[in-house]
Design a protein around this motif. Structure first.
Motif, PDB file in Angstrom:
ATOM      1  N   SER A   1       0.847  -1.195   0.000  1.00 26.03           N
ATOM      2  CA  SER A   1       0.000   0.000   0.000  1.00 26.03           C
ATOM      3  C   SER A   1       0.877   1.238   0.000  1.00 26.03           C
ATOM      4  O   SER A   1       2.070   1.186   0.329  1.00 26.03           O
ATOM      5  CB  SER A   1      -0.928   0.021   1.228  1.00 26.03           C
ATOM      6  OG  SER A   1      -0.163   0.097   2.428  1.00 26.03           O
TER       7      SER A   1
ATOM      8  N   THR B   1      -1.190   9.565   4.924  1.00 24.06           N
ATOM      9  CA  THR B   1      -1.714   9.233   6.256  1.00 24.06           C
ATOM     10  C   THR B   1      -1.827  10.456   7.152  1.00 24.06           C
ATOM     11  O   THR B   1      -2.319  10.358   8.273  1.00 24.06           O
ATOM     12  CB  THR B   1      -0.822   8.169   6.923  1.00 24.06           C
ATOM     13  OG1 THR B   1       0.550   8.593   6.865  1.00 24.06           O
ATOM     14  CG2 THR B   1      -0.962   6.828   6.204  1.00 24.06           C
TER      15      THR B   1
ATOM     16  N   GLU C   1      -0.163   5.479   0.827  1.00 20.50           N
ATOM     17  CA  GLU C   1      -1.254   6.427   0.998  1.00 20.50           C
ATOM     18  C   GLU C   1      -0.836   7.607   1.862  1.00 20.50           C
ATOM     19  O   GLU C   1       0.120   7.511   2.646  1.00 20.50           O
ATOM     20  CB  GLU C   1      -2.467   5.736   1.616  1.00 20.50           C
ATOM     21  CG  GLU C   1      -2.184   5.025   2.911  1.00 20.50           C
ATOM     22  CD  GLU C   1      -3.337   4.141   3.357  1.00 20.50           C
ATOM     23  OE1 GLU C   1      -4.377   4.131   2.677  1.00 20.50           O
ATOM     24  OE2 GLU C   1      -3.198   3.469   4.393  1.00 20.50           O
TER      25      GLU C   1
END
Length: 566
Positions: free
Chosen positions: A116, A120, A118
């Motif tokens: 993953s 955050t 992303e």
């Protein structure tokens, strides 16, 4: 028009290609003597014309033979001399390509490398990457936060000993650190950076770039450590061939091909090599090439609209240090006539490009060319008068302080005839306003390294390819720092343009970012930096049966899926 060279940007792959013919990835063009053909081929705007096939319909094994337009010397894509388009593409096959874009330009993590990735946190912006624990370099080390940290530390511009291609994005990072374990990476930004997915792509091993010597020299004529589905098989400089073979330790889906053989060929020779069944891929973007390749045995034409622009750049030295002179040249050139020269005999209409940062098929595009490149010889003469260049006798160049207004248009000796025709047309147009231009042919092998990269030109044409997302194009117009010109080989810039580009790259809202990029583009036109010509469609001949490869729009190639139909 096919340029002999290309320049490529990283993230997708920003590359220069040879001017009128090439790209860090000119534009290629066809012979003007082959006559017009109907403009009845409409390239896909957001799709890939690459014969998509599922893996079960593709043979195991086989060889793919693409051409190269120049030998690859510097393999490090983060180093200033490593931006050649084909080299950047190949490095995406042999190193860790952690993101790929689809046909619409949307980024997706590559699962072989990332579990993953992303955002955050937004204040400050923090991106957390979770690395696939199976991912390993050829030296046996797992991919880790140390690799991300090394790319950041070498490319953030703080240590001038690293001769970097571009610090955009990396200079906005304040820290790279380990998360829960060595395979979790936390990247913290001091300023927001919208195109964070373009960074660290491809990822290189810390061991290969940790010192300035390793970074600058360790990838010359070799790839010391690899971590992709393929690895370098042979680099035969004498035969001018490069082979890739599958990485035996690859943890992902096994590539279909068992060999990729690149062969360096002068641009005019590529067409004949395809017809002789010596290569499996060739540009059909010139009239001459298209005419020969459209009915080639075992060949098929594929088209698309990638991020690929053709332009004429102005140098920033001598008479061209004066903005008024550069603006005069822009008004003295008939863009429509120049585009027609290189479009002749090609079945796709080359549309004028009015933006330095957006392609016509990108959201946010607007035509900002305005009056700056409106063909107006009388206005051009007035600007030259204003700059102090006095008219001379008919056929003679203007003079200032006893010096004639004489410029050099540098072209590659590998340029297609249409490229030379375009240069000759520019020469004639500028003569009408009192500017003498000599067209200087130089070795295609030295076109970038000794001329474009060094800023040794008054006029030159090449392609920039793959400058997507938008922040990847920033390097072409940002202010040089010391000896590092990034991708701005003209060395022309202003603090206002720099500020707008930086602000745009840090704006997360794409609508607001587009407004800022367009404001910067208006100023780039006014600066007289570059005359954009057109977005170059991808028109290629591909060997029948080749699957998942051809002409794309904004998508990256997944090399593991390329192969021959059963």
């Amino acid at each position: 028009m096919d340029a002999s060279a290309t320049a490529r940007g990283l993230g997708r792959a920003t590359v220069v290609a040879i001017a009128l013919a090439l790209t860090v990835t000119g534009c290629s063009s066809g012979s003007s003597g082959s006559g017009d053909v109907p403009k009845n081929v409409v390239p896909a705007q957001d799709a890939e014309d690459n014969n998509p096939q599922p893996l079960e319909k593709i043979k195991d094994g086989g060889e793919f033979r693409p051409p190269l337009q120049q030998w690859i010397t510097q393999w490090n894509p983060y180093q200033v001399d490593g931006r050649y388009g084909d080299a950047v593409d190949i490095m995406g096959y042999v190193e860790a390509k952690i993101f790929r874009t689809d046909a619409k330009g949307t980024y997706h993590p590559v699962p072989e490398y990332l579990v993953s990735a992303e955002v955050t946190s937004t204040s400050p912006q923090v991106v957390t990457y979770k690395i696939n624990p199976k991912a390993k370099w050829s030296d046996g080390k797992q991919l880790s936060y140390l690799d991300f940290k090394a790319v950041w530390e070498t490319s953030n511009g703080k240590n001038p000993a690293y001769n970097i291609a571009d610090s955009s994005g990396y200079e906005q990072i304040s820290g790279v650190e380990q998360g829960a374990n060595a395979q979790e990476v936390k990247v913290t930004f001091s300023q927001s950076y919208a195109d964070w997915q373009s960074l660290f792509n491809p990822l290189l091993p810390a061991a290969g770039i940790a010192t300035p010597d390793a970074f600058n020299q360790g990838w010359v004529e070799k790839v010391p450590v690899f971590g992709g589905p393929f690895k370098i098989g042979t680099l035969d400089k004498t035969a001018q061939t490069i082979t890739l073979v599958p990485n035996p330790d690859w943890w992902g889906t096994k590539p279909k091909l068992d060999k990729i053989t690149y062969r360096v060929l002068a641009t005019p020779a590529i067409t004949q090599a395809f017809l002789n069944n010596e290569v499996d891929y060739a540009s059909a973007g010139s009239a001459t090439a298209y005419g020969q390749l459209k009915d080639a045995k075992d060949g098929v034409i594929r088209t698309g609209t990638p991020w690929d622009e053709v332009h004429i750049s102005f140098g920033g030295n001598g008479a061209l240090a004066d903005q008024s002179v550069r603006q005069a040249l822009g008004k003295a050139m008939d863009r429509a006539a120049l585009i027609k020269i290189v479009n002749q005999g090609v079945p796709v209409e080359f549309k004028p490009l009015g933006n330095h940062l957006f392609m016509i098929n990108q959201t946010g595009y607007q035509d900002n060319a305005g009056e700056w490149v409106k063909f107006d010889p009388e206005a051009a003469k007035a600007l030259l008068d204003k700059a102090g260049w006095k008219e001379a006798a008919a056929g003679q160049p203007r003079t200032k302080d006893g010096k004639p207004l004489e410029l050099h248009y540098v072209v590659s000796d590998g340029s297609a005839q249409a490229q030379l025709d375009m240069a000759a047309a520019v020469q004639n147009m500028l003569r009408q306003v009192g500017v003498t231009v000599s067209v200087d042919k130089v070795s295609s092998k030295e076109y970038f390294s000794k001329y474009v990269n060094q800023g040794k030109f008054d006029l030159a044409s090449w392609r920039n390819t793959g400058s997507f997302p938008l922040s990847l194009g920033v390097a072409n117009f940002r202010a040089p720092q010391g000896d590092n010109v990034f991708g701005n080989y003209s060395k022309l810039s202003t603090p206002e343009i720099d500020s707008l580009l930086r602000k745009a790259a840090g704006t997360i809202d794409p609508v607001e970012a587009a407004k800022l990029y367009n404001q910067a583009d208006v100023k780039i036109w006014e600066l007289g930096h570059t005359v954009e010509l057109y977005q170059r469609p991808s028109i290629v001949a591909v060997r029948k049966g080749l699957a998942n490869f051809g002409a794309g729009s904004l998508a990256d190639t997944d090399i593991t899926k390329v192969g021959w139909e059963k």
